[in-house]
Motif scaffolding. Sequence first.
Motif, short mmCIF file in Angstrom:
data_model
loop_
_atom_site.label_atom_id
_atom_site.label_comp_id
_atom_site.label_asym_id
_atom_site.label_seq_id
_atom_site.Cartn_x
_atom_site.Cartn_y
_atom_site.Cartn_z
N CYS B 105 63.50 32.99 3.67
CA CYS B 105 62.25 34.73 3.67
C CYS B 105 61.11 33.71 3.46
O CYS B 105 61.01 33.59 2.17
N ALA B 107 58.86 36.33 3.74
CA ALA B 107 57.79 37.33 3.88
C ALA B 107 57.35 38.35 2.51
O ALA B 107 57.64 37.63 1.10
N SER B 109 58.03 40.42 0.03
CA SER B 109 58.78 40.40 -1.75
C SER B 109 59.25 39.27 -2.09
O SER B 109 59.46 38.80 -2.88
N LEU B 149 67.15 41.86 1.74
CA LEU B 149 67.76 41.16 0.62
C LEU B 149 67.00 40.98 -1.04
O LEU B 149 66.30 40.57 -1.21
#
Lengths: 518, 180
Positions: B105, B107, B109, B149
Amino acid sequence: MTVTIYVPRDSGALALGAEKVAKAIAEEIDKRKLDARIVRNGSRGLYWLEPMVEVETANGRIAYGPVGAKDAASLFDAGFLSGGAHPLSLGDPEKLPFLAKQTRLTFARVGIIDPVSLDDYRAHGGLAGLEKAVKLEPAAIVEQVTESGLRGRGGAGFPTGIKWKTVLDTPGEVKYIVCNADEGDSGTFSDRMIMEGDPFVLIEGMTIAAIAVGASKGYIYLRSEYPHAEKALNEALAAARKAGVLGTSVLGSHHAFDIEVRMGAGAYVCGEETSLLDSLEGKRGEVRAKPPLPAHKGLFGKPTVINNVISLASVPIILDKGATFYKDFGMGRSRGTIPIQIAGNAKYPGLFEAAFGLTLGEIVDEIGGGTANGRPVRAVQVGGPLGAYFPRALFDTPFDYEAFAAKDGLIGHAGVVVFDDTVDMLKQARFAMEFCAIESCGKCTPCRVGSVRGVETLDRIVRNIEPEKQVALVTDLCNTMKFGSLCALGGFTPYPVMSALKHFPEDFRPHPMQEAAE
Amino acid sequence: MIKKENFVLSIVKFAFREGAALTTPQASTEITAKTLAVVEAWREAEGPLLPILHGVQEEFGYIPNEALPVIANALNLSRADVYGVMSFYHDFRERPAGRHVLKLCQAESCQAMGSDAVAEKLRKLLGIDFNETAKDGSVTLEPVYCLGLCACSPSAMLDGEVIGRLDEGKVNEIVAEVRA
Ligand SMILES: Cc1cc2nc3c(=O)[nH]c(=O)nc-3n(C[C@H](O)[C@H](O)[C@H](O)COP(=O)(O)O)c2cc1C
Ligand code: SF4
Ligand code: FES
């Protein structure tokens, strides 16, 4: 008596080792020949404590967390089946401040029940809304939803009841209910938690919508990044069909309704409703011009309700407890509750459902506990990749659609991503443009080309090439994108970019010393 | 309605014409047969193209070129139509991936929790960049933009298994697993 142990099947818990924990606990039960069973529940949403294991004792549920597989033996040694003391004991989970302070309406059962047991669902108040709905006239159902003040939780905040009324009033032999479960916004996971933790509430909400508008078929368009949600949904759908909640006679009524799960294929823009419908039809997920509205000509050209997971999952409680009950929560034109998702660099990341109106500062500093690493909070992005970055100076903004819009921001799907003081806002602005370039459906030039130009321009600031000139260029580009894009991907990318520029201008200035300071 | 046998036959003929040049007839027959089975399973469904593409990819690990005319013919589309849809979505592959697929991931966050450093480390350890497959075919590395998540960032997905709070230990475990 058989003791029940809860070990979450929620993806977040699984990502932290819940499967191994469940296995280790099962082995201990076997080895010690105990009379206990494991239920795989959803997550309570306190992710810093996951995997959080709970035991149903004579004195209610007792939680332990975060539990690792290696802790299983010591938990049994400490007598955890009867709530025995252990360093990981958290006591009654509902007394944990993070949970005790919430108003759980939509998430009332998440983390508590077995997500795929219809009996458990019923025992905890499930289906009460649908039971009322089957006895009502469609218009009366729509009236309740309108009266409740529920607005779309997918991002745009459009009143759900009004959308339903349009579909009800549009003549058509075939109508559809489509659930938008694409949940593409970074920093959000509430749809996933509902689908994994209480899928029946979504099924119930969609079925109520179907009765309200006269639809007989529903689709859940689920992003492919959510395999565990797919599994839970399909298990729940099978149970709902078997029990006659879905099928030719919904709860014995004359209404027929069934639901199918369809998987997306990794395109952010397919969360946009018209793109989603094209994708469901088997086309490229390009955004359609509106009008026609999906309510008039939606899936396969038929009148279609398309709603976010949380919007639909909030309907059962409205039908059950009444519009006034729901409407009494919230502030201004933001009624009811909103599941806020606290993510990023937060000490207490997780899901916090509350009435609208908490300030951003309360959410970040008090509920989220500030940053995980103890550094100062510098910025928070609210509402996903198209949401604005807020500085501390705006922490008094109440969580409310209009209040956020007034500060050039948006609530979106209610994700709050916390950044500490090491964040480079130029980098974040660049990423916003880059993300838009990667995910653009390509239909309009300002979005497709503007985002690429945006990346190049911001890169020149990184390289210290006439920063002031580039800032002016980016501002221009953002204006073009804002007013010349067909959908919010191109149209809202300026939010993160311009908010970064406006609130953190120092990060966009010449920076000769920055590298040396590392 | 065309009869099922005729329908199947016409597709087989069609597929041979379109696909034969690219692979041996035998491989092509197998691809055709398996693709047809997937198509058959979704024949009654509304808007079957995405489920079919998912099914074909599940079968082969990617969408073989030879599968396109089979799908196109069954759905009354042109081969270009099917290709256009397939290429629109990030999920569908035109070529086989490595034995393992690691999605990291990238992105916001996860960025806030150091996903850049994790990506850097994994790229170095695996010797590949994003969207590349290791020379030994062990692993394909891909960026993904949010896995839901975000309360356990930084996160990843290895062959469909979710992994949260990636740290040095977990990164090393991942590398060991894909190399095994
Ligand atoms: C680029 C883009 C992505 C979107 N992604 C989602 C999404 O993932 N989930 C969602 O519910 N709505 C998403 N939306 C909003 C939908 O277009 C639409 O407003 C929503 O599905 C309506 O449902 P609601 O009224 O219940 O919110 C997105 C919009 C845009 C422009
Ligand atoms: S703004 Fe971008 S994503 Fe939206 S329709 Fe235009 S090109 Fe497609
Ligand atoms: S941003 Fe990485 S999991 Fe959501």
